[in-house]
Design a protein around this motif. Structure first.
Motif, PDB file in Angstrom:
ATOM      1  N   LEU A 166       3.819  85.482  60.680  1.00 45.37           N
ATOM      2  CA  LEU A 166       2.803  85.110  59.709  1.00 45.37           C
ATOM      3  C   LEU A 166       2.498  83.625  59.904  1.00 45.37           C
ATOM      4  O   LEU A 166       3.326  82.762  59.596  1.00 45.37           O
ATOM      5  N   ASP A 167       1.334  83.338  60.476  1.00 48.62           N
ATOM      6  CA  ASP A 167       0.941  81.945  60.668  1.00 48.62           C
ATOM      7  C   ASP A 167       0.635  81.286  59.327  1.00 48.62           C
ATOM      8  O   ASP A 167       0.505  81.957  58.302  1.00 48.62           O
ATOM      9  N   ALA A 168       0.452  79.971  59.345  1.00 50.33           N
ATOM     10  CA  ALA A 168       0.185  79.243  58.101  1.00 50.33           C
ATOM     11  C   ALA A 168      -1.055  79.752  57.395  1.00 50.33           C
ATOM     12  O   ALA A 168      -1.125  79.770  56.162  1.00 50.33           O
ATOM     13  N   LEU A 189      10.539  89.331  60.525  1.00 53.94           N
ATOM     14  CA  LEU A 189       9.351  88.677  59.985  1.00 53.94           C
ATOM     15  C   LEU A 189       9.586  87.173  59.961  1.00 53.94           C
ATOM     16  O   LEU A 189      10.551  86.695  59.361  1.00 53.94           O
ATOM     17  N   THR A 190       8.696  86.431  60.636  1.00 56.26           N
ATOM     18  CA  THR A 190       8.768  84.976  60.680  1.00 56.26           C
ATOM     19  C   THR A 190       7.531  84.401  60.004  1.00 56.26           C
ATOM     20  O   THR A 190       6.411  84.769  60.346  1.00 56.26           O
ATOM     21  N   SER A 191       7.738  83.515  59.049  1.00 52.62           N
ATOM     22  CA  SER A 191       6.624  82.830  58.392  1.00 52.62           C
ATOM     23  C   SER A 191       6.671  81.370  58.823  1.00 52.62           C
ATOM     24  O   SER A 191       7.623  80.653  58.520  1.00 52.62           O
ATOM     25  N   THR A 192       5.642  80.931  59.560  1.00 52.61           N
ATOM     26  CA  THR A 192       5.716  79.657  60.276  1.00 52.61           C
ATOM     27  C   THR A 192       5.085  78.477  59.555  1.00 52.61           C
ATOM     28  O   THR A 192       4.978  77.391  60.138  1.00 52.61           O
ATOM     29  N   THR A 247       8.330  90.011  49.166  1.00 50.15           N
ATOM     30  CA  THR A 247       7.093  89.296  49.473  1.00 50.15           C
ATOM     31  C   THR A 247       7.450  87.941  50.080  1.00 50.15           C
ATOM     32  O   THR A 247       8.522  87.389  49.829  1.00 50.15           O
ATOM     33  N   VAL A 248       6.523  87.421  50.885  1.00 52.00           N
ATOM     34  CA  VAL A 248       6.634  86.059  51.373  1.00 52.00           C
ATOM     35  C   VAL A 248       5.342  85.336  51.009  1.00 52.00           C
ATOM     36  O   VAL A 248       4.246  85.861  51.212  1.00 52.00           O
ATOM     37  N   THR A 249       5.490  84.141  50.446  1.00 51.25           N
ATOM     38  CA  THR A 249       4.335  83.343  50.046  1.00 51.25           C
ATOM     39  C   THR A 249       4.303  82.072  50.873  1.00 51.25           C
ATOM     40  O   THR A 249       5.271  81.294  50.886  1.00 51.25           O
ATOM     41  N   ASN A 250       3.194  81.866  51.582  1.00 50.31           N
ATOM     42  CA  ASN A 250       2.985  80.617  52.312  1.00 50.31           C
ATOM     43  C   ASN A 250       1.847  79.850  51.651  1.00 50.31           C
ATOM     44  O   ASN A 250       1.454  80.155  50.525  1.00 50.31           O
ATOM     45  N   LEU A 304      14.694  87.904  58.297  1.00 52.37           N
ATOM     46  CA  LEU A 304      13.687  87.015  57.727  1.00 52.37           C
ATOM     47  C   LEU A 304      13.896  85.607  58.271  1.00 52.37           C
ATOM     48  O   LEU A 304      15.013  85.078  58.219  1.00 52.37           O
ATOM     49  N   THR A 305      12.814  85.004  58.778  1.00 49.01           N
ATOM     50  CA  THR A 305      12.897  83.688  59.403  1.00 49.01           C
ATOM     51  C   THR A 305      11.846  82.761  58.805  1.00 49.01           C
ATOM     52  O   THR A 305      10.674  83.141  58.693  1.00 49.01           O
ATOM     53  N   GLY A 306      12.258  81.561  58.431  1.00 51.97           N
ATOM     54  CA  GLY A 306      11.335  80.591  57.871  1.00 51.97           C
ATOM     55  C   GLY A 306      10.693  79.729  58.938  1.00 51.97           C
ATOM     56  O   GLY A 306      10.792  80.002  60.140  1.00 51.97           O
ATOM     57  N   GLY A 307      10.048  78.649  58.492  1.00 52.68           N
ATOM     58  CA  GLY A 307       9.392  77.719  59.391  1.00 52.68           C
ATOM     59  C   GLY A 307      10.151  76.408  59.483  1.00 52.68           C
ATOM     60  O   GLY A 307      11.352  76.348  59.198  1.00 52.68           O
ATOM     61  N   THR A 308       9.450  75.353  59.864  1.00 48.11           N
ATOM     62  CA  THR A 308      10.102  74.052  60.037  1.00 48.11           C
ATOM     63  C   THR A 308      10.172  73.243  58.744  1.00 48.11           C
ATOM     64  O   THR A 308      10.765  72.167  58.726  1.00 48.11           O
TER      65      THR A 308
END
Length: 245
Positions: free
Chosen positions: A106-108, A125-128, A144-147, A160-164
């Motif tokens: 999931l891009d920004a 699932l990676t949210s970057t 759910t993931v909220t960016n 589940l993987t987060g971003g920087t």
């Protein structure tokens, strides 16, 4: 261009639509109803899938058993990389993987109005988003993931993987992650198990929690202050039920 409701793409610009075979059609567009698109391991569209709009909720299933790399780069839009190559999609609310180990990114700017479904295998699932990502795990491998763009639902996702940035992973009363939670980087990545009904044991030596298979690159874990237990090797208690391990 092909317009159809139930479309299976099984070759280069080829497949079946509502029971009728087709070849040499470079793109697929749905109807105003709820359309179902599938992309096999040998399937590829030069110009991609587009949902038909209207009141329908469209679904794209990528069935490559070797695993699919699915990127959501905009609102209900992105791409699928399978054995045959890359196929884009737009106006698709739901995206589902196959029986293999699928990777969803999931891009920004990415968001689905529907759901990411793992479909089988051990999926990630990676949210970057580089600012922050908030994962709410409400069931087993579900939540759910909220960016910065908004919230996207997921189910059947083991890892589940987060971003920087600084990401939060919050488990609800029955929340559970069977795979790995990875904060990646940032200075305040947190797993919050304070809302889990069952007592949790946090083992910082083994990087496990009762309801989390493994964790990595996590800066803090929050318990309920009553029943949750910490197991660690080098522990410094610096506050009321708080410190480092």
């Amino acid at each position: 261009v092909l317009v159809g409701s139930t479309v299976s793409v099984t070759g280069l610009n080829a497949g079946t639509s509502d029971g009728v075979g087709f070849t040499g059609l470079v793109s697929v567009t749905g109807t105003t109803g709820s359309d179902s698109f599938s992309l096999s391991s040998t399937g590829k569209l030069t110009s991609g899938f587009a949902g038909g709009g209207g009141a329908g909720v469209d679904t794209l299933t990528a069935t490559d058993a070797a695993g699919n790399t699915i990127t959501i780069s905009g609102g209900d839009s992105g791409s699928v990389l399978n054995t045959a190559g890359t196929t884009t999609f737009s106006a698709i609310a739901n995206v589902t993987g196959g029986a293999g180990n699928d990777s969803f990114t999931l891009d920004a700017a990415g968001q689905l109005s529907g759901t990411i479904t793992g479909g089988g295998g051990t999926d990630t699932l990676t949210s970057t988003d580089t600012t922050t990502n908030s994962f709410a795990i409400t069931g087993t491998d579900t939540g759910t993931v909220t960016n910065g763009t908004g919230a996207t639902s997921f189910t059947g996702i083991a890892n589940l993987t987060g971003g920087t940035g600084n990401d939060t992973f919050t488990l609800g009363a029955t929340g559970k992650v069977t795979g790995t939670i990875d904060g990646v980087s940032g200075t305040a990545d947190q797993i919050d198990v304070s809302g889990v009904t069952a007592a949790q044991t946090v083992n910082t030596t083994a990087s496990t929690i009762t309801n989390v298979g493994l964790f990595a690159n996590i800066d803090s874990v929050k318990g309920d202050g009553t029943n949750d237990v910490l197991v660690g090797s080098t522990v410094s208690v610096t506050g009321l039920n708080a410190g480092t391990s």
